[in-house]
Design an enzyme around this catalytic site. Structure first.
Site, PDB file in Angstrom:
ATOM      1  N   GLY A   1      33.359  41.119  11.048  1.00  0.00           N
ATOM      2  CA  GLY A   1      34.243  40.108  11.633  1.00  0.00           C
ATOM      3  C   GLY A   1      34.110  38.749  10.983  1.00  0.00           C
ATOM      4  O   GLY A   1      33.402  38.569   9.979  1.00  0.00           O
TER       5      GLY A   1
ATOM      6  N   ASP B   1      29.206  47.990  12.163  1.00  0.00           N
ATOM      7  CA  ASP B   1      30.504  47.641  12.756  1.00  0.00           C
ATOM      8  C   ASP B   1      31.207  48.956  13.063  1.00  0.00           C
ATOM      9  O   ASP B   1      30.836  50.005  12.541  1.00  0.00           O
ATOM     10  CB  ASP B   1      31.347  46.796  11.779  1.00  0.00           C
ATOM     11  CG  ASP B   1      32.397  45.939  12.490  1.00  0.00           C
ATOM     12  OD1 ASP B   1      32.281  44.711  12.472  1.00  0.00           O
ATOM     13  OD2 ASP B   1      33.334  46.524  13.097  1.00  0.00           O
ATOM     14  N   ILE B   2      32.228  48.853  13.895  1.00  0.00           N
ATOM     15  CA  ILE B   2      33.012  50.048  14.213  1.00  0.00           C
ATOM     16  C   ILE B   2      33.972  50.377  13.069  1.00  0.00           C
ATOM     17  O   ILE B   2      34.535  51.448  13.002  1.00  0.00           O
ATOM     18  CB  ILE B   2      33.765  49.844  15.554  1.00  0.00           C
ATOM     19  CG1 ILE B   2      34.167  51.165  16.178  1.00  0.00           C
ATOM     20  CG2 ILE B   2      34.932  48.892  15.405  1.00  0.00           C
ATOM     21  CD1 ILE B   2      34.637  51.051  17.622  1.00  0.00           C
TER      22      ILE B   2
ATOM     23  N   ASP C   1      29.633  52.274  16.909  1.00  0.00           N
ATOM     24  CA  ASP C   1      30.344  51.745  18.079  1.00  0.00           C
ATOM     25  C   ASP C   1      29.278  51.292  19.071  1.00  0.00           C
ATOM     26  O   ASP C   1      28.495  52.107  19.558  1.00  0.00           O
ATOM     27  CB  ASP C   1      31.221  52.850  18.680  1.00  0.00           C
ATOM     28  CG  ASP C   1      31.989  52.364  19.911  1.00  0.00           C
ATOM     29  OD1 ASP C   1      31.702  51.248  20.399  1.00  0.00           O
ATOM     30  OD2 ASP C   1      32.867  53.108  20.371  1.00  0.00           O
TER      31      ASP C   1
ATOM     32  N   TYR D   1      38.781  36.853  28.706  1.00  0.00           N
ATOM     33  CA  TYR D   1      37.744  36.563  27.703  1.00  0.00           C
ATOM     34  C   TYR D   1      36.741  35.558  28.260  1.00  0.00           C
ATOM     35  O   TYR D   1      35.519  35.759  28.183  1.00  0.00           O
ATOM     36  CB  TYR D   1      38.441  36.013  26.454  1.00  0.00           C
ATOM     37  CG  TYR D   1      37.540  35.571  25.322  1.00  0.00           C
ATOM     38  CD1 TYR D   1      36.764  36.475  24.604  1.00  0.00           C
ATOM     39  CD2 TYR D   1      37.509  34.222  24.931  1.00  0.00           C
ATOM     40  CE1 TYR D   1      35.979  36.055  23.534  1.00  0.00           C
ATOM     41  CE2 TYR D   1      36.730  33.799  23.861  1.00  0.00           C
ATOM     42  CZ  TYR D   1      35.967  34.717  23.171  1.00  0.00           C
ATOM     43  OH  TYR D   1      35.189  34.299  22.104  1.00  0.00           O
TER      44      TYR D   1
ATOM     45  N   LYS E   1      32.774  35.992  29.064  1.00  0.00           N
ATOM     46  CA  LYS E   1      31.735  35.159  28.431  1.00  0.00           C
ATOM     47  C   LYS E   1      30.857  34.486  29.498  1.00  0.00           C
ATOM     48  O   LYS E   1      29.636  34.396  29.340  1.00  0.00           O
ATOM     49  CB  LYS E   1      32.373  34.109  27.513  1.00  0.00           C
ATOM     50  CG  LYS E   1      32.966  34.675  26.235  1.00  0.00           C
ATOM     51  CD  LYS E   1      31.902  35.291  25.335  1.00  0.00           C
ATOM     52  CE  LYS E   1      32.452  35.792  24.028  1.00  0.00           C
ATOM     53  NZ  LYS E   1      31.489  36.558  23.230  1.00  0.00           N
TER      54      LYS E   1
HETATM   55  P1  NAD Z   1      35.880  39.195  15.091  1.00  0.00           P
HETATM   56  O1  NAD Z   1      36.928  39.810  15.962  1.00  0.00           O
HETATM   57  O2  NAD Z   1      36.295  38.611  13.791  1.00  0.00           O
HETATM   58  O3  NAD Z   1      34.737  40.249  14.794  1.00  0.00           O
HETATM   59  C1  NAD Z   1      34.244  41.114  15.762  1.00  0.00           C
HETATM   60  C2  NAD Z   1      33.769  42.364  15.075  1.00  0.00           C
HETATM   61  O4  NAD Z   1      33.314  43.261  16.083  1.00  0.00           O
HETATM   62  C3  NAD Z   1      34.892  43.084  14.316  1.00  0.00           C
HETATM   63  O5  NAD Z   1      34.502  43.321  12.975  1.00  0.00           O
HETATM   64  C4  NAD Z   1      35.086  44.372  15.085  1.00  0.00           C
HETATM   65  O6  NAD Z   1      35.415  45.490  14.264  1.00  0.00           O
HETATM   66  C5  NAD Z   1      33.719  44.556  15.734  1.00  0.00           C
HETATM   67  N1  NAD Z   1      33.785  45.412  16.918  1.00  0.00           N
HETATM   68  C6  NAD Z   1      34.746  45.421  17.871  1.00  0.00           C
HETATM   69  N2  NAD Z   1      34.479  46.388  18.770  1.00  0.00           N
HETATM   70  C7  NAD Z   1      33.338  46.984  18.375  1.00  0.00           C
HETATM   71  C8  NAD Z   1      32.565  48.043  18.878  1.00  0.00           C
HETATM   72  N3  NAD Z   1      32.934  48.710  19.991  1.00  0.00           N
HETATM   73  N4  NAD Z   1      31.434  48.396  18.226  1.00  0.00           N
HETATM   74  C9  NAD Z   1      31.063  47.740  17.111  1.00  0.00           C
HETATM   75  N5  NAD Z   1      31.764  46.722  16.557  1.00  0.00           N
HETATM   76  C10 NAD Z   1      32.896  46.358  17.191  1.00  0.00           C
HETATM   77  O7  NAD Z   1      35.112  38.129  15.978  1.00  0.00           O
HETATM   78  P2  NAD Z   1      34.274  36.876  15.483  1.00  0.00           P
HETATM   79  O8  NAD Z   1      35.213  35.749  15.388  1.00  0.00           O
HETATM   80  O9  NAD Z   1      33.439  37.247  14.321  1.00  0.00           O
HETATM   81  O10 NAD Z   1      33.394  36.619  16.779  1.00  0.00           O
HETATM   82  C11 NAD Z   1      32.102  37.171  16.925  1.00  0.00           C
HETATM   83  C12 NAD Z   1      31.545  36.747  18.272  1.00  0.00           C
HETATM   84  O11 NAD Z   1      31.557  35.308  18.372  1.00  0.00           O
HETATM   85  C13 NAD Z   1      32.345  37.238  19.476  1.00  0.00           C
HETATM   86  O12 NAD Z   1      31.468  37.476  20.544  1.00  0.00           O
HETATM   87  C14 NAD Z   1      33.226  36.059  19.816  1.00  0.00           C
HETATM   88  O13 NAD Z   1      33.600  36.064  21.162  1.00  0.00           O
HETATM   89  C15 NAD Z   1      32.293  34.899  19.503  1.00  0.00           C
HETATM   90  N6  NAD Z   1      33.021  33.677  19.246  1.00  0.00           N
HETATM   91  C16 NAD Z   1      33.795  33.538  18.145  1.00  0.00           C
HETATM   92  C17 NAD Z   1      34.489  32.352  17.921  1.00  0.00           C
HETATM   93  C18 NAD Z   1      35.361  32.162  16.721  1.00  0.00           C
HETATM   94  O14 NAD Z   1      36.087  31.145  16.643  1.00  0.00           O
HETATM   95  N7  NAD Z   1      35.350  33.075  15.750  1.00  0.00           N
HETATM   96  C19 NAD Z   1      34.365  31.297  18.832  1.00  0.00           C
HETATM   97  C20 NAD Z   1      33.584  31.482  19.986  1.00  0.00           C
HETATM   98  C21 NAD Z   1      32.893  32.670  20.158  1.00  0.00           C
HETATM   99  C1  AKB Z   2      39.092  32.258  20.594  1.00  0.00           C
HETATM  100  O1  AKB Z   2      39.990  31.437  20.345  1.00  0.00           O
HETATM  101  O2  AKB Z   2      39.197  33.214  21.365  1.00  0.00           O
HETATM  102  C2  AKB Z   2      37.744  32.025  19.935  1.00  0.00           C
HETATM  103  C3  AKB Z   2      36.858  31.244  20.839  1.00  0.00           C
HETATM  104  C4  AKB Z   2      36.927  29.775  20.840  1.00  0.00           C
HETATM  105  O3  AKB Z   2      36.100  31.812  21.576  1.00  0.00           O
HETATM  106  N1  AKB Z   2      37.957  31.403  18.678  1.00  0.00           N
END
Ligand code: NAD
Ligand code: AKB
Length: 315
Positions: A11, A34-35, A52, A142, A146
């Site tokens: 991700g 990753d999945i 998964d 969401y 969280k």
């Molecule tokens: P993303 O969606 O880019 O990546 C998530 C990854 O998890 C993906 O590669 C997906 O294939 C994998 N995934 C989904 N279901 C799965 C499963 N059942 N088993 C294994 N892998 C699985 O998300 P991200 O932006 O990299 O965010 C990562 C974490 O950070 C999340 O918890 C998200 O809520 C948190 N977060 C992200 C942001 C942001 O702006 N990116 C902000 C706040 C919080």
């Molecule tokens: C979203 O927009 O869902 C994420 C976050 C702030 O958690 N980027």
């Protein structure tokens, strides 16, 4: 010797955090999962498995076989996508965390990192300079997941002594991997469209202020938090991290300084209501004081790096 498991390595965060962890702990000591398939840099640079996180049996096997001591659990369904499938998203976001926490308890792991989000706040939260401790009534699936996750993290710490650590990330901006279905994704998408088409239709209104952070600062904060001595970590739910706050209009103006004929238009969709329920800016003094959080990218510097790096993908 720490052995680290990253769940969700393909991700937006995982694709960069995994590489950084491998630099620190050694390639063979960071098992990426990753999945779905990940970049070659990750699959060929160290151990990688398709996993998964909801498959408790396989998760347990991967952790035991690799003698894992720490987990970075990044898999989740983000805010925009979660609103399309609320119950399935709740299931993935919550069950995955409980699987990881139970496993950490049973196998006595040393530390767990699990990210929270500014989405834990809701419409009744003060929106300017949102404090670490304040009203939290999220109204998205969401955000609810969280907030529940934060409560579980604190519960596992007090009840079982599990050293779980967490950051309430703001919207993250990066060029390596595209954003994963959130409300802050406009601040990544805009660069791809600016470079390819010199125009972007934004799904949020021009004056929607949200806290954002450049990925380099987010990775640095994550590692600093995880490496801090346990007695410095007083907040066992999740830490506010502010980054920088700006609106789509301000970001577009900064892009125009480098691409003068860039045009932005606005067509707010369902994500506008989500953004309107989130803070405009965050107070992160608790994280600064307890484990030395710093932020080095302002809007100008971030836009420069994004245009340069996304530009390379199309040259
Ligand atoms: P993303 O969606 O880019 O990546 C998530 C990854 O998890 C993906 O590669 C997906 O294939 C994998 N995934 C989904 N279901 C799965 C499963 N059942 N088993 C294994 N892998 C699985 O998300 P991200 O932006 O990299 O965010 C990562 C974490 O950070 C999340 O918890 C998200 O809520 C948190 N977060 C992200 C942001 C942001 O702006 N990116 C902000 C706040 C919080
Ligand atoms: C979203 O927009 O869902 C994420 C976050 C702030 O958690 N980027």
């Amino acid at each position: 010797m720490e052995k680290i498991l990253v769940i969700g390595c393909a991700g937006q965060i995982g694709s960069e955090l995994t590489l950084e962890l491998r630099k620190i702990y050694g390639d063979s000591n960071v098992v990426a999962t990753d999945i779905k398939p990940a970049d070659k840099e990750i699959t060929e640079g160290g151990p990688f498995e398709i996993l998964d996180v909801l498959d408790t049996h396989r998760l347990f096997g991967t952790v035991s076989r690799n003698k894992i001591t720490q987990i970075y659990h990044l898999a989740a369904i983000l805010s925009g996508n979660a609103e399309k499938k609320p119950i399935a998203s709740w299931h993935i976001n919550m069950e995955s965390l409980l699987n990881v926490m139970e496993l950490s308890r049973e196998l006595n792991l040393s530390k767990v990192f699990w990210p929270s989000s500014i989405a834990v706040f809701g419409p009744t939260t003060p929106r300017e300079n949102t404090p670490q401790f304040t009203v939290m009534e999220p109204n998205t699936v969401y955000g609810i997941s969280k907030l529940a996750g934060e409560r579980w993290l604190e519960y596992y710490f007090h009840r079982y002594g599990i050293d779980g650590r967490s950051i309430r990330y703001p919207g993250l901006i990066s060029h390596k991997t595209e954003a994963g279905g959130g409300t802050t994704d406009y601040a990544v998408e805009i660069f791809y469209d600016a470079i390819r088409e010199k125009k972007y239709e934004c799904f949020l209104s021009e004056d929607t202020y949200l806290p954002m952070q450049f990925m380099d600062d987010a990775i640095k904060a994550t590692i600093n938090l995880m490496e801090a001595p346990a007695d410095k970590i007083q907040v066992r739910s999740s830490y506010n991290v502010a980054g920088i706050s700006f609106s789509p209009k301000e970001m577009a103006e900064e892009i125009k300084k480098q691409i003068p004929d860039f045009n932005i238009s606005y067509n707010p969709d369902f994500r506008q209501a989500i953004a309107d329920s989130w803070p405009k800016s965050i107070d992160d003094t608790v994280a600064q004081q307890e484990w030395g959080l710093t932020n080095s990218f302002d809007l100008k510097k971030m836009v420069e790096v994004m245009l340069r790096e996304v530009g390379k993908k199309f040259s």
